[in-house]
Design an enzyme around this catalytic site. Structure first.
Site, mmCIF file in Angstrom:
data_model
loop_
_atom_site.group_PDB
_atom_site.id
_atom_site.type_symbol
_atom_site.label_atom_id
_atom_site.label_comp_id
_atom_site.label_asym_id
_atom_site.label_seq_id
_atom_site.Cartn_x
_atom_site.Cartn_y
_atom_site.Cartn_z
ATOM 1 N N ASP A 94 4.999 17.281 32.767
ATOM 2 C CA ASP A 94 5.109 16.133 31.865
ATOM 3 C C ASP A 94 5.321 14.864 32.706
ATOM 4 O O ASP A 94 6.200 14.825 33.567
ATOM 5 C CB ASP A 94 6.329 16.386 30.950
ATOM 6 C CG ASP A 94 6.373 15.468 29.755
ATOM 7 O OD1 ASP A 94 5.358 14.838 29.429
ATOM 8 O OD2 ASP A 94 7.461 15.396 29.123
ATOM 9 N N ASP A 116 0.578 10.260 34.602
ATOM 10 C CA ASP A 116 0.869 9.081 33.781
ATOM 11 C C ASP A 116 0.849 7.843 34.673
ATOM 12 O O ASP A 116 1.835 7.509 35.316
ATOM 13 C CB ASP A 116 2.233 9.234 33.103
ATOM 14 C CG ASP A 116 2.607 7.991 32.304
ATOM 15 O OD1 ASP A 116 1.771 7.057 32.229
ATOM 16 O OD2 ASP A 116 3.728 7.950 31.767
ATOM 17 N N GLU A 146 -2.889 9.047 30.422
ATOM 18 C CA GLU A 146 -2.310 8.188 29.384
ATOM 19 C C GLU A 146 -2.884 6.782 29.468
ATOM 20 O O GLU A 146 -3.045 6.209 30.546
ATOM 21 C CB GLU A 146 -0.779 8.140 29.517
ATOM 22 C CG GLU A 146 -0.124 7.244 28.450
ATOM 23 C CD GLU A 146 1.384 7.469 28.270
ATOM 24 O OE1 GLU A 146 1.863 8.596 28.509
ATOM 25 O OE2 GLU A 146 2.062 6.505 27.887
ATOM 26 N N HIS A 234 2.970 11.609 22.516
ATOM 27 C CA HIS A 234 4.293 11.757 23.142
ATOM 28 C C HIS A 234 5.351 11.214 22.179
ATOM 29 O O HIS A 234 5.032 10.602 21.168
ATOM 30 C CB HIS A 234 4.345 10.949 24.444
ATOM 31 C CG HIS A 234 3.688 11.642 25.585
ATOM 32 N ND1 HIS A 234 4.371 11.999 26.723
ATOM 33 C CD2 HIS A 234 2.416 12.071 25.752
ATOM 34 C CE1 HIS A 234 3.537 12.605 27.543
ATOM 35 N NE2 HIS A 234 2.349 12.667 26.994
ATOM 36 N N SER A 237 9.445 13.361 18.346
ATOM 37 C CA SER A 237 10.552 14.014 17.651
ATOM 38 C C SER A 237 10.774 13.294 16.329
ATOM 39 O O SER A 237 10.507 12.104 16.212
ATOM 40 C CB SER A 237 11.826 13.953 18.496
ATOM 41 O OG SER A 237 11.795 14.966 19.489
ATOM 42 N N ASN A 277 4.310 16.263 21.476
ATOM 43 C CA ASN A 277 5.459 16.495 22.357
ATOM 44 C C ASN A 277 6.767 16.327 21.590
ATOM 45 O O ASN A 277 6.997 15.291 20.970
ATOM 46 C CB ASN A 277 5.460 15.485 23.503
ATOM 47 C CG ASN A 277 4.300 15.675 24.461
ATOM 48 O OD1 ASN A 277 3.426 16.502 24.237
ATOM 49 N ND2 ASN A 277 4.315 14.906 25.527
ATOM 50 N N ILE A 278 7.597 17.358 21.690
ATOM 51 C CA ILE A 278 8.887 17.326 21.002
ATOM 52 C C ILE A 278 9.978 17.737 21.981
ATOM 53 O O ILE A 278 9.955 18.852 22.508
ATOM 54 C CB ILE A 278 8.857 18.265 19.773
ATOM 55 C CG1 ILE A 278 7.823 17.748 18.756
ATOM 56 C CG2 ILE A 278 10.244 18.368 19.139
ATOM 57 C CD1 ILE A 278 7.500 18.714 17.647
ATOM 58 N N ASP A 279 10.886 16.831 22.238
ATOM 59 C CA ASP A 279 11.967 17.103 23.178
ATOM 60 C C ASP A 279 13.329 16.774 22.545
ATOM 61 O O ASP A 279 14.200 17.633 22.421
ATOM 62 C CB ASP A 279 11.742 16.289 24.464
ATOM 63 C CG ASP A 279 12.725 16.640 25.575
ATOM 64 O OD1 ASP A 279 13.522 17.589 25.394
ATOM 65 O OD2 ASP A 279 12.714 15.981 26.624
HETATM 66 ZN ZN LIG Z 1 6.331 11.466 27.153
#
Ligand SMILES: [Zn+2]
Length: 333
Positions: A94, A116, A146, A234, A237, A277-279
């Site tokens: 990531d 990125d 990105e 990205h 959440s 993306n889930i963090d």
């Molecule tokens: Zn990210």
């Protein structure tokens, strides 16, 4: 040189192709420790969902890149033990920020990397991304790039202001870099404080913040330019308010934490968005569970007695995301 293929991992190419065609998205969950990894694999195995395990620079510093790679290798075997005969697990870097870092991940068994370079000028972003793509593709490792800038803080990635991806740049960028997927900026943001109160409206009944909607017009414009090309979100959440409330009730302090409403992520999943993306959400689930145990059982000092419930809560969250938000359940039978 270790090939991810020998570790039983897969790259994102087939996953994304099927996800774009099928109108769902692949979950990309960050992991930093054993309990989080167990929860992710249990949820993916039970739902038969393809899954992307993400390693951020913060995770590499916290847990060590080599150890994380071996944990991912172990995760493939663990998934099989859980009865998932043909696990579709991708190990992804990531926010890689240099060619050397991306190369080191390719060389040690990652099946996918992100470069990125979105904070660099356009031409420099293209040059660096292309360099990573040329190396990674030699080993059949897929590359996420990105374009556009997300606001917020995610480990070492931070930007004060976002600017949306410019649809007029995407064809040129994708063609010249050869990247396999593209992370775009349409209003998602890193962290648990995605929006300032000034950017939101407030629900008069609950006093909770209501965030501004994602820029679906920009997304649709990009889809038109690059039909069927895998798009990544990205900072997606949803910051479940039940976790925020538990954390605040049991001694925490997260005022006005707010995320992306799940209905909007569900809608995005049906489009060319094929990786979400889930963090932060799993951090919240874990923290809520741990705080509750500490409050209810102040005499408890066995880490398994609070990390166990935290693991269960994360697994519940991951399953909910897979089934109700991304729609990826049953896609890796
Ligand atoms: Zn990210």
């Amino acid at each position: 040189m270790v090939s991810y293929k020998d570790l039983g991992l897969v790259n994102t190419r087939e996953m994304f192709k099927k996800a774009v065609a099928g109108g769902y998205a692949i979950p990309a969950f960050n992991f930093n420790n054993m309990e989080q990894l167990q929860a992710i694999i249990q949820a993916a195995a039970e739902t038969k969902s393809p899954v992307i395990l993400q390693v951020s620079s913060g995770a590499r510093k916290y847990a060590n890149q080599t150890l994380l790679r071996y944990m991912a290798e172990g995760a493939v075997e663990y998934a099989k033990e859980l009865g998932w005969e043909n696990p579709q697990i991708c190990l992804h870097l990531d926010h890689g920020n240099s060619f050397e870092l991306c190369k080191s991940c390719v060389d040690m068994g990652f099946s996918s990397v992100m470069i990125d370079a979105s904070s660099l000028p356009y031409e420099e972003n293209i040059a660096l991304t292309k360099q990573v793509v040329e190396y990674a593709h030699k080993y059949d490792v897929t590359v996420e790039a990105e374009l556009g800038v997300l606001a917020g803080v995610e480990d070492e990635v931070s930007a004060a202001e976002s600017h949306y991806t410019k649809p007029e740049e995407v064809i040129d960028f994708a063609t010249r870099t050869g990247c396999d997927s593209l992370a775009i900026s349409i209003g998602t943001s890193h962290g648990a404080y995605k929006f300032t109160p000034e950017q939101c409206t407030r629900d008069p009944k609950t006093g909770k913040l209501i965030p501004p909607p994602l820029a679906f017009d920009v997304l649709h414009e990009i889809e038109k330019k690059l039909p069927g090309f895998p798009i990544v979100l990205h900072g997606s959440s949803s910051v479940p308010q039940e976790y925020v409330d538990i954390i605040n009730e049991y001694g925490g302090k997260l005022p006005d934490a707010v995320g992306i409403p799940e209905e909007q992520l569900r809608e995005a999943s049906k489009s060319a968005v094929c990786k979400i993306n889930i963090d932060s959400d799993s951090r919240l689930a874990m923290t809520a569970a741990v705080r509750k145990v500490f409050h209810d059982k102040p005499g408890e000092f066995d880490p398994r007695k609070y990390l166990g419930p935290a693991r269960d809560e994360m697994k519940k969250l991951y399953m909910h995301k897979i089934i109700n938000v991304l729609g990826s359940d049953g896609k890796a039978e």
